[in-house]
Motif scaffolding. Structure first.
Motif, PDB file in Angstrom:
ATOM      1  N   ARG A  14       0.831  -1.206   0.000  1.00  0.00           N
ATOM      2  CA  ARG A  14       0.000   0.000   0.000  1.00  0.00           C
ATOM      3  C   ARG A  14       0.870   1.263   0.000  1.00  0.00           C
ATOM      4  NH1 ARG A  14      -2.824  -1.267   4.030  1.00  0.00           N
ATOM      5  NH2 ARG A  14      -4.716  -2.021   3.008  1.00  0.00           N
ATOM      6  N   ALA A  15       2.010   1.188   0.649  1.00  0.00           N
ATOM      7  CA  ALA A  15       2.880   2.357   0.774  1.00  0.00           C
ATOM      8  C   ALA A  15       3.760   2.590  -0.444  1.00  0.00           C
ATOM      9  CB  ALA A  15       3.758   2.209   2.021  1.00  0.00           C
ATOM     10  N   ASP A  16       3.897   1.592  -1.297  1.00  0.00           N
ATOM     11  CA  ASP A  16       4.794   1.683  -2.452  1.00  0.00           C
ATOM     12  C   ASP A  16       3.991   1.992  -3.713  1.00  0.00           C
ATOM     13  OD1 ASP A  16       6.640   1.415  -4.474  1.00  0.00           O
ATOM     14  OD2 ASP A  16       7.564  -0.393  -3.640  1.00  0.00           O
ATOM     15  N   GLN A  17       4.049   3.222  -4.161  1.00  0.00           N
ATOM     16  CA  GLN A  17       3.263   3.648  -5.311  1.00  0.00           C
ATOM     17  C   GLN A  17       3.746   3.040  -6.625  1.00  0.00           C
ATOM     18  OE1 GLN A  17       0.372   5.435  -5.025  1.00  0.00           O
ATOM     19  NE2 GLN A  17       0.782   5.067  -2.852  1.00  0.00           N
ATOM     20  N   HIS A  18       4.919   2.396  -6.611  1.00  0.00           N
ATOM     21  CA  HIS A  18       5.430   1.773  -7.831  1.00  0.00           C
ATOM     22  C   HIS A  18       4.855   0.369  -8.048  1.00  0.00           C
ATOM     23  CE1 HIS A  18       8.286   5.007  -8.452  1.00  0.00           C
ATOM     24  NE2 HIS A  18       8.678   4.896  -7.189  1.00  0.00           N
ATOM     25  N   VAL A  19       4.186  -0.158  -7.050  1.00  0.00           N
ATOM     26  CA  VAL A  19       3.616  -1.506  -7.145  1.00  0.00           C
ATOM     27  C   VAL A  19       2.232  -1.437  -7.792  1.00  0.00           C
ATOM     28  CG1 VAL A  19       2.809  -3.506  -5.847  1.00  0.00           C
ATOM     29  CG2 VAL A  19       4.891  -2.316  -5.142  1.00  0.00           C
ATOM     30  N   LEU A  20       2.080  -2.109  -8.922  1.00  0.00           N
ATOM     31  CA  LEU A  20       0.779  -2.153  -9.602  1.00  0.00           C
ATOM     32  C   LEU A  20      -0.193  -3.096  -8.912  1.00  0.00           C
ATOM     33  CD1 LEU A  20       1.717  -2.253 -13.410  1.00  0.00           C
ATOM     34  CD2 LEU A  20       0.689  -0.358 -12.133  1.00  0.00           C
ATOM     35  N   GLY A  21       0.342  -4.134  -8.272  1.00  0.00           N
ATOM     36  CA  GLY A  21      -0.524  -5.110  -7.625  1.00  0.00           C
ATOM     37  C   GLY A  21       0.247  -6.373  -7.329  1.00  0.00           C
ATOM     38  N   ALA A  22      -0.492  -7.436  -7.058  1.00  0.00           N
ATOM     39  CA  ALA A  22       0.149  -8.700  -6.701  1.00  0.00           C
ATOM     40  C   ALA A  22      -0.795  -9.853  -6.965  1.00  0.00           C
ATOM     41  CB  ALA A  22       0.562  -8.697  -5.227  1.00  0.00           C
ATOM     42  N   ALA A  23      -0.205 -11.026  -7.150  1.00  0.00           N
ATOM     43  CA  ALA A  23      -0.975 -12.259  -7.224  1.00  0.00           C
ATOM     44  C   ALA A  23      -0.897 -12.940  -5.860  1.00  0.00           C
ATOM     45  CB  ALA A  23      -0.417 -13.178  -8.305  1.00  0.00           C
ATOM     46  N   VAL A  24      -1.988 -13.585  -5.443  1.00  0.00           N
ATOM     47  CA  VAL A  24      -2.066 -14.233  -4.137  1.00  0.00           C
ATOM     48  C   VAL A  24      -2.392 -15.709  -4.346  1.00  0.00           C
ATOM     49  CG1 VAL A  24      -3.160 -14.224  -1.866  1.00  0.00           C
ATOM     50  CG2 VAL A  24      -2.956 -12.084  -3.164  1.00  0.00           C
ATOM     51  N   THR A  25      -1.684 -16.578  -3.647  1.00  0.00           N
ATOM     52  CA  THR A  25      -1.936 -18.004  -3.748  1.00  0.00           C
ATOM     53  C   THR A  25      -2.257 -18.572  -2.368  1.00  0.00           C
ATOM     54  OG1 THR A  25       0.425 -18.527  -3.471  1.00  0.00           O
ATOM     55  CG2 THR A  25      -0.388 -18.225  -5.726  1.00  0.00           C
ATOM     56  N   ARG A  26      -2.633 -19.864  -2.354  1.00  0.00           N
ATOM     57  CA  ARG A  26      -2.897 -20.498  -1.075  1.00  0.00           C
ATOM     58  C   ARG A  26      -1.650 -20.474  -0.205  1.00  0.00           C
ATOM     59  NH1 ARG A  26      -2.639 -25.570  -4.193  1.00  0.00           N
ATOM     60  NH2 ARG A  26      -4.920 -25.685  -4.252  1.00  0.00           N
ATOM     61  N   PRO A  27      -1.800 -20.341   1.081  1.00  0.00           N
ATOM     62  CA  PRO A  27      -3.043 -20.383   1.858  1.00  0.00           C
ATOM     63  C   PRO A  27      -3.548 -19.008   2.278  1.00  0.00           C
ATOM     64  CG  PRO A  27      -1.193 -20.723   3.330  1.00  0.00           C
ATOM     65  CD  PRO A  27      -0.605 -20.468   1.963  1.00  0.00           C
ATOM     66  N   TYR A  28      -3.253 -17.967   1.479  1.00  0.00           N
ATOM     67  CA  TYR A  28      -3.529 -16.599   1.915  1.00  0.00           C
ATOM     68  C   TYR A  28      -4.737 -15.954   1.243  1.00  0.00           C
ATOM     69  CZ  TYR A  28       1.253 -17.416   3.399  1.00  0.00           C
ATOM     70  OH  TYR A  28       2.381 -17.973   3.963  1.00  0.00           O
ATOM     71  N   THR A  29      -5.386 -16.644   0.316  1.00  0.00           N
ATOM     72  CA  THR A  29      -6.427 -16.003  -0.490  1.00  0.00           C
ATOM     73  C   THR A  29      -7.635 -15.563   0.328  1.00  0.00           C
ATOM     74  OG1 THR A  29      -7.299 -18.188  -1.057  1.00  0.00           O
ATOM     75  CG2 THR A  29      -5.774 -17.168  -2.629  1.00  0.00           C
ATOM     76  N   VAL A  30      -7.959 -16.290   1.381  1.00  0.00           N
ATOM     77  CA  VAL A  30      -9.090 -15.914   2.231  1.00  0.00           C
ATOM     78  C   VAL A  30      -8.669 -14.857   3.249  1.00  0.00           C
ATOM     79  CG1 VAL A  30     -10.777 -16.746   3.911  1.00  0.00           C
ATOM     80  CG2 VAL A  30     -10.238 -18.128   1.906  1.00  0.00           C
ATOM     81  N   ALA A  31      -7.533 -15.069   3.891  1.00  0.00           N
ATOM     82  CA  ALA A  31      -7.076 -14.153   4.939  1.00  0.00           C
ATOM     83  C   ALA A  31      -6.788 -12.758   4.396  1.00  0.00           C
ATOM     84  CB  ALA A  31      -5.834 -14.720   5.622  1.00  0.00           C
ATOM     85  N   VAL A  32      -6.212 -12.668   3.200  1.00  0.00           N
ATOM     86  CA  VAL A  32      -5.817 -11.357   2.679  1.00  0.00           C
ATOM     87  C   VAL A  32      -7.031 -10.499   2.337  1.00  0.00           C
ATOM     88  CG1 VAL A  32      -5.713 -11.881   0.186  1.00  0.00           C
ATOM     89  CG2 VAL A  32      -4.086 -10.253   1.197  1.00  0.00           C
TER      90      VAL A  32
END
Length: 240
Positions: A14-32
């Motif tokens: 969130r703090a890094d304006q150069h990051v367009l986004g990210a892909a999330v895989t198990r086991p974090y898809t629900v928690a994130v």
């Protein structure tokens, strides 16, 4: 990654304006999903996120698993409408698969997990009224009679283990193992040996990536180039 590290990773993004986004895989898809500033329509329903976009300082979670699951089935010429299905697992990929099947008018959907309460939660959250949660001990009854078996667990990624004996599978069934590495999982191999049609998760991975590319860039994805890159990087061909 611990829960604290996941929180830190999201805050750093969130703090890094150069990051367009990210892909999330198990086991974090629900928690994130609970750590983001907003959710896209599919993610709101499924309550799981596999793609994050960074827009104007806000992190938005998206679920591209749901649409990619149906696109992969369609490419394999399997139509879930009016069919019965067993989904193994209760995480983010299982949730996306169940909701996709429900939306595609599958006749009945059973959900089985090592934690029956989690399977119950999936069915409750996604309003599964025909089929429902089933304990692993009942798999011998359910797995033999459904039209579609979906493995949305990591079981089989070691190239050796399966959740149930493959001799329960019959030639009339379709098996979709969401695992893509190894490309030929024990479940896919066993199903094909039994005369059933079976696919791995590579095509679903491709369609996830195509959707994520458009979310991140706002541009149409270069499907041919991305498909070729996936073929080279993973197994050499998507039809394995």
């Amino acid at each position: 990654m611990t829960a604290d590290r996941l929180v830190d990773a999201v805050a750093g993004m969130r703090a890094d304006q150069h990051v367009l986004g990210a892909a999330v895989t198990r086991p974090y898809t629900v928690a994130v999903a609970r750590l983001l500033d907003g959710l896209g329509p599919e993610a709101q329903v499924v309550r799981a996120v596999n793609t994050i976009s960074h827009r104007a300082g806000a992190l938005i979670g998206w679920n591209t698993d749901r649409s990619a699951f149906l696109q992969a089935l369609d490419e394999a010429d399997f139509q879930p409408k009016g069919r019965t299905a067993l989904v193994l697992g209760a995480g983010g990929a299982a949730r996306a698969s169940v909701d996709a099947l429900r939306g595609a008018a599958a006749a009945k959907i059973w959900v089985s997990s090592s934690d029956l309460d989690e399977a119950r939660a999936v069915c409750r959250d996604l309003e599964v009224t025909a089929g429902g949660p089933t304990p692993l001990g009942s798999l011998s009854l359910v797995a033999r009679k459904v039209d579609l078996i979906v493995n949305a667990t990591p079981v089989g990624s070691d190239g050796e283990t399966v959740l149930f004996p493959v001799d329960w599978i019959n030639p009339a069934q379709f098996v979709f193992d969401l695992i893509y590495q190894p490309a030929l999982t024990p479940l896919v191999r066993g199903a094909r040996d039994r005369g059933a049609r079976a696919i791995n998760g590579l095509t679903m991975l491709l369609f996830q990536a195509l959707a994520a590319f458009e979310i991140w860039t706002g541009e149409p994805p270069p499907e041919a180039a991305m498909r070729a890159a996936l073929e080279r990087a993973v197994v050499g061909r998507l039809s394995v």
